[in-house]
Write a protein that holds these residues in place. Sequence first.
Motif, PDB file in Angstrom:
ATOM      1  N   ASP B  22       0.885  -1.093   0.019  1.00  0.00           N
ATOM      2  CA  ASP B  22      -0.128   0.057  -0.046  1.00  0.00           C
ATOM      3  C   ASP B  22       0.952   1.418   0.184  1.00  0.00           C
ATOM      4  O   ASP B  22       0.482   2.408   0.058  1.00  0.00           O
ATOM      5  CB  ASP B  22      -0.949  -0.103   1.276  1.00  0.00           C
ATOM      6  CG  ASP B  22      -1.960  -0.842   0.902  1.00  0.00           C
ATOM      7  OD1 ASP B  22      -2.533  -1.175  -0.208  1.00  0.00           O
ATOM      8  OD2 ASP B  22      -2.456  -1.461   2.177  1.00  0.00           O
ATOM      9  N   LEU B  23       2.144   1.341  -0.048  1.00  0.00           N
ATOM     10  CA  LEU B  23       3.011   2.407  -0.032  1.00  0.00           C
ATOM     11  C   LEU B  23       3.060   3.080  -1.287  1.00  0.00           C
ATOM     12  O   LEU B  23       3.112   2.517  -2.379  1.00  0.00           O
ATOM     13  CB  LEU B  23       4.239   2.021   0.462  1.00  0.00           C
ATOM     14  CG  LEU B  23       4.658   1.577   1.870  1.00  0.00           C
ATOM     15  CD1 LEU B  23       5.798   1.030   2.241  1.00  0.00           C
ATOM     16  CD2 LEU B  23       3.946   2.692   2.948  1.00  0.00           C
ATOM     17  N   PHE B 304      19.667   8.411   6.585  1.00  0.00           N
ATOM     18  CA  PHE B 304      19.027   7.188   5.634  1.00  0.00           C
ATOM     19  C   PHE B 304      19.491   6.820   4.670  1.00  0.00           C
ATOM     20  O   PHE B 304      19.740   7.777   3.573  1.00  0.00           O
ATOM     21  CB  PHE B 304      17.802   7.905   5.430  1.00  0.00           C
ATOM     22  CG  PHE B 304      16.627   7.087   4.499  1.00  0.00           C
ATOM     23  CD1 PHE B 304      16.350   5.831   5.184  1.00  0.00           C
ATOM     24  CD2 PHE B 304      16.038   7.337   3.523  1.00  0.00           C
ATOM     25  CE1 PHE B 304      15.331   4.776   4.385  1.00  0.00           C
ATOM     26  CE2 PHE B 304      15.224   6.782   2.676  1.00  0.00           C
ATOM     27  CZ  PHE B 304      15.027   5.189   3.279  1.00  0.00           C
ATOM     28  N   THR B 305      20.447   5.962   4.835  1.00  0.00           N
ATOM     29  CA  THR B 305      21.455   5.275   3.714  1.00  0.00           C
ATOM     30  C   THR B 305      21.574   3.867   3.821  1.00  0.00           C
ATOM     31  O   THR B 305      21.165   3.259   4.570  1.00  0.00           O
ATOM     32  CB  THR B 305      22.609   5.848   3.675  1.00  0.00           C
ATOM     33  OG1 THR B 305      23.777   5.626   2.828  1.00  0.00           O
ATOM     34  CG2 THR B 305      23.427   5.700   5.140  1.00  0.00           C
ATOM     35  N   TYR B 306      22.189   3.098   2.935  1.00  0.00           N
ATOM     36  CA  TYR B 306      22.515   1.759   2.641  1.00  0.00           C
ATOM     37  C   TYR B 306      23.551   1.751   3.661  1.00  0.00           C
ATOM     38  O   TYR B 306      24.648   2.218   3.969  1.00  0.00           O
ATOM     39  CB  TYR B 306      23.109   1.435   1.488  1.00  0.00           C
ATOM     40  CG  TYR B 306      21.887   0.995   0.560  1.00  0.00           C
ATOM     41  CD1 TYR B 306      21.290  -0.281   0.749  1.00  0.00           C
ATOM     42  CD2 TYR B 306      21.476   1.826  -0.612  1.00  0.00           C
ATOM     43  CE1 TYR B 306      20.005  -0.684  -0.295  1.00  0.00           C
ATOM     44  CE2 TYR B 306      20.513   1.201  -1.440  1.00  0.00           C
ATOM     45  CZ  TYR B 306      19.748  -0.040  -1.083  1.00  0.00           C
ATOM     46  OH  TYR B 306      18.635  -0.293  -1.922  1.00  0.00           O
ATOM     47  N   PRO B 344      13.965  -1.130   7.638  1.00  0.00           N
ATOM     48  CA  PRO B 344      13.987  -0.549   6.295  1.00  0.00           C
ATOM     49  C   PRO B 344      12.588   0.140   6.028  1.00  0.00           C
ATOM     50  O   PRO B 344      12.326   1.146   5.485  1.00  0.00           O
ATOM     51  CB  PRO B 344      14.378  -1.379   5.206  1.00  0.00           C
ATOM     52  CG  PRO B 344      15.291  -2.400   5.922  1.00  0.00           C
ATOM     53  CD  PRO B 344      14.756  -2.465   7.383  1.00  0.00           C
ATOM     54  N   LEU B 345      11.608  -0.703   6.387  1.00  0.00           N
ATOM     55  CA  LEU B 345      10.131  -0.406   6.060  1.00  0.00           C
ATOM     56  C   LEU B 345       9.819   0.953   7.163  1.00  0.00           C
ATOM     57  O   LEU B 345       9.278   1.970   6.618  1.00  0.00           O
ATOM     58  CB  LEU B 345       9.252  -1.376   6.344  1.00  0.00           C
ATOM     59  CG  LEU B 345       9.005  -2.397   5.247  1.00  0.00           C
ATOM     60  CD1 LEU B 345       8.095  -3.315   5.438  1.00  0.00           C
ATOM     61  CD2 LEU B 345       8.338  -1.654   3.850  1.00  0.00           C
ATOM     62  N   VAL B 346      10.254   0.766   8.141  1.00  0.00           N
ATOM     63  CA  VAL B 346       9.933   2.050   9.160  1.00  0.00           C
ATOM     64  C   VAL B 346      10.662   3.251   8.731  1.00  0.00           C
ATOM     65  O   VAL B 346      10.138   4.562   8.702  1.00  0.00           O
ATOM     66  CB  VAL B 346      10.286   1.654  10.540  1.00  0.00           C
ATOM     67  CG1 VAL B 346      10.346   2.704  11.679  1.00  0.00           C
ATOM     68  CG2 VAL B 346       9.475   0.670  11.283  1.00  0.00           C
ATOM     69  N   ASN B 351      10.929   8.466   6.390  1.00  0.00           N
ATOM     70  CA  ASN B 351      11.334   9.422   5.307  1.00  0.00           C
ATOM     71  C   ASN B 351      10.189   9.960   4.317  1.00  0.00           C
ATOM     72  O   ASN B 351      10.511  10.861   3.776  1.00  0.00           O
ATOM     73  CB  ASN B 351      12.220   8.350   4.118  1.00  0.00           C
ATOM     74  CG  ASN B 351      13.340   9.173   3.390  1.00  0.00           C
ATOM     75  OD1 ASN B 351      13.950  10.205   3.793  1.00  0.00           O
ATOM     76  ND2 ASN B 351      13.178   8.911   2.188  1.00  0.00           N
ATOM     77  N   MET B 352       9.154   9.170   4.379  1.00  0.00           N
ATOM     78  CA  MET B 352       7.993   9.784   3.354  1.00  0.00           C
ATOM     79  C   MET B 352       7.186  10.788   4.441  1.00  0.00           C
ATOM     80  O   MET B 352       6.232  11.430   3.804  1.00  0.00           O
ATOM     81  CB  MET B 352       7.175   8.755   2.920  1.00  0.00           C
ATOM     82  CG  MET B 352       7.600   7.946   1.823  1.00  0.00           C
ATOM     83  SD  MET B 352       6.485   6.788   1.211  1.00  0.00           S
ATOM     84  CE  MET B 352       6.239   5.403   2.490  1.00  0.00           C
TER      85      MET B 352
END
Lengths: 451, 451
Positions: B22-23, B304-306, B344-346, B351-352
């Motif tokens: 749903d994102l 927020f990075t790899y 990552p999902l959090v 970030n959104m």
Amino acid sequence: MNKKYILDESIIPERWYNIAADLPEPPAPPLHPGTLQPAGPDDLAPIFPMGLIAQEATSDRYIAIPDEVRDIYRIWRPTPLVRATNLEKALETPAHIFFKNEGVSPAGSHKANTAVAQAFYNKQAGVKRIATETGAGQWGSALSLACKFFGIDLTVYMVKISYQQKPYRRSMMQLWGAEVYPSPSDRTNAGRAALAEDPDSNGTLGLAISEAIEVAAQDDDCKYSLGSVLNHVLLHQTVIGEEAIAQCEAAGAYPDVIVGCVGGGSSFAGIAFPFLRERIAGTRQTRFLAVEPTACPTITKGQFTYDFGDVAQTTPLLKMHTLGHDFMPAGIHAGGLRYHGMAPLVSHVVNMGLMEAVAVPQTKCFDAAQLFACTEGIIPAPESSHAIKAVIDEALRAKEEGAERNILFNLTGHGLLDLSSYDAYLSGDLRDYDHPEEAIAAAMARLPKIS
Amino acid sequence: MNKKYILDESIIPERWYNIAADLPEPPAPPLHPGTLQPAGPDDLAPIFPMGLIAQEATSDRYIAIPDEVRDIYRIWRPTPLVRATNLEKALETPAHIFFKNEGVSPAGSHKANTAVAQAFYNKQAGVKRIATETGAGQWGSALSLACKFFGIDLTVYMVKISYQQKPYRRSMMQLWGAEVYPSPSDRTNAGRAALAEDPDSNGTLGLAISEAIEVAAQDDDCKYSLGSVLNHVLLHQTVIGEEAIAQCEAAGAYPDVIVGCVGGGSSFAGIAFPFLRERIAGTRQTRFLAVEPTACPTITKGQFTYDFGDVAQTTPLLKMHTLGHDFMPAGIHAGGLRYHGMAPLVSHVVNMGLMEAVAVPQTKCFDAAQLFACTEGIIPAPESSHAIKAVIDEALRAKEEGAERNILFNLTGHGLLDLSSYDAYLSGDLRDYDHPEEAIAAAMARLPKIS
């Protein structure tokens, strides 16, 4: 099929049940230790508030539970009635095993049921401070929380061996605002006398009671509170059995046998007495099985006679099963079962043939506890593990007999603060104390002589 | 008015919710650490069973919960949704405070929700042994019980500072049959390297992960299991939020703000994502507030990075908020929040702009925890106390604004096995670690360089 039965707050009882109203013979009264005459309300007034004294002696069948108490009960009640399907499978038994999980209370045991009630009646009487004793800490922690809810200060004398074995229960009491001292302590005459005799004394519940009573009797603003044995304590615990009756009905499984551990006897009375009401009324034929440790076999090896509730001989004389008020049980991990006496109402019911008792050694109880923890997930208190051991024996007997039988037991508390005991068990460091017969005989010889 | 809402087993969800479906924008894929290309199922096959790998990558909105898993969920689910009326009164706030009590699981936390699911899929794949890490022991104990239920052997690497601070959680794991080692240990290359560098290392989750992965990768019959961070773990935790939606409806109190602590992020995702589904659909305007310790401020101070999920750089690269994979957080008592990265999902949702975060110091959290324990009776885990601190701040803000607001938080676990932390708090021995900025900058400088 449900695993847990009825958790709706509507089944929290509105009244406590007083079995004294229904017994075919009345129990013997408590005696004043000086006059040996039946003790009256005035004799108890220095240490208890009148609200509780009235409950101690009442012949009313039901007592309304105050709204303030029911409001707090709703934090954890109703407690789940759980079908132990995984344990049944592991035992390959045709028996259906149910347990009432009193371990879900914030303090972790059934003791909260009476702690909240006692704190309420003390608050109502304007009491500022309560003094009490605790064995493994279940009672002390429950009363700490109850006193915090009602704004009463609390001093706890904790049996020294438990103070050492269960440091987390001490932390819990302190977090909820209580002062905690290991017993015997040097703060009372009773404690100092015990230390003079044996500076390394493990302590006993009977001795810690003496310390707490001594403190309460000396201070007008301070009362004493007891976590088991007395009629009003058993009364408060009947919420367990009243809920269980409604839940067993929902499960379609009225118990054929009800099993519980006994230290002072209040948790077992709490689950059993409402069902016993139905047996006395002739509508049911339930068996009742009290389980005690072989290290402190009050019912199975004691006498049914008048004795003191404490070491210092300050309480009224109670007619009960006793090993002698100065019997010193071995330091088993089920600290809550290390009491020389038994609730007079439980003793009376046993004496009338309405209840049976059995004694079990602690290592077998830990075996049973681990099986329970690995099947049902819940780690039981060492006290509760005594009931589990007896339930497993009952379930295996049902298997031999091919009998589909409903077994209900009281899971009085969780063992999350007893994990040091489980460590000792897993390391092979536990031993049993099967035959304290000489110690019992010696303590019996010092019983008060009452005809 | 009810204190607890809907406890009927019929509301236990039949499916997990996958927010990825749903994102508005898809999250960035994990990258293979060698090729830097998106990691596929084959890259994960050495350490995870295919059932879980499929869940990690799925775009299905819902995944059916297997009956075997739901059967075990019924031991403790649904967990209560509780109205914290006593806390509200103490704060004199017009806000209505609700909490979802995940502490009622046998292992004492939300971790059981994914532990049971992971053990099930491993059993289905014929796995004989699992290796894992644990911080404070919440995850290790939950997986120990789950593995016992499914007959799988378990090896746990427990972060050393927690191994020392929380000995009872080790006992619990052992009672349920697990082998437990303090990390860093001398049983793996990663552990030996860490000990060579610092023999007194407190350990970190990132390092314990490296040890467990190393063990799993070397043995065909052994898989690895992670208690947070990954998509499939967050998926399993959505049972919390799905139940909460039904319960909030029964309470007539849809939350205006949802608060939870974050370590790896799975418990907060578990309660938040089902509600976030409704916000994304435009039907609700709920705020989401993630709370982290100032000693390990992953979202509020990280990038927020790899980055790698572990110290030894063996995991796929994950796009997430991170403090650097070798950041060493101070030894705060909330061991479960000492992780350098974030799910990552959090991270993607933050970030959104769909989620906020705040960092709080541990002493304020213990203040909040004691107030909660003394009003609602429940002693929270140090991790959960971070949420309580933020909830109290929100409730006091509502009071200033005179706003009647519904606040829901996740009580992720009880603190009964963390009482040594409360002892330290009550003795005044706790300190805060507010500004690890140099350590963060140094660890950040060692981030992998990915464009």
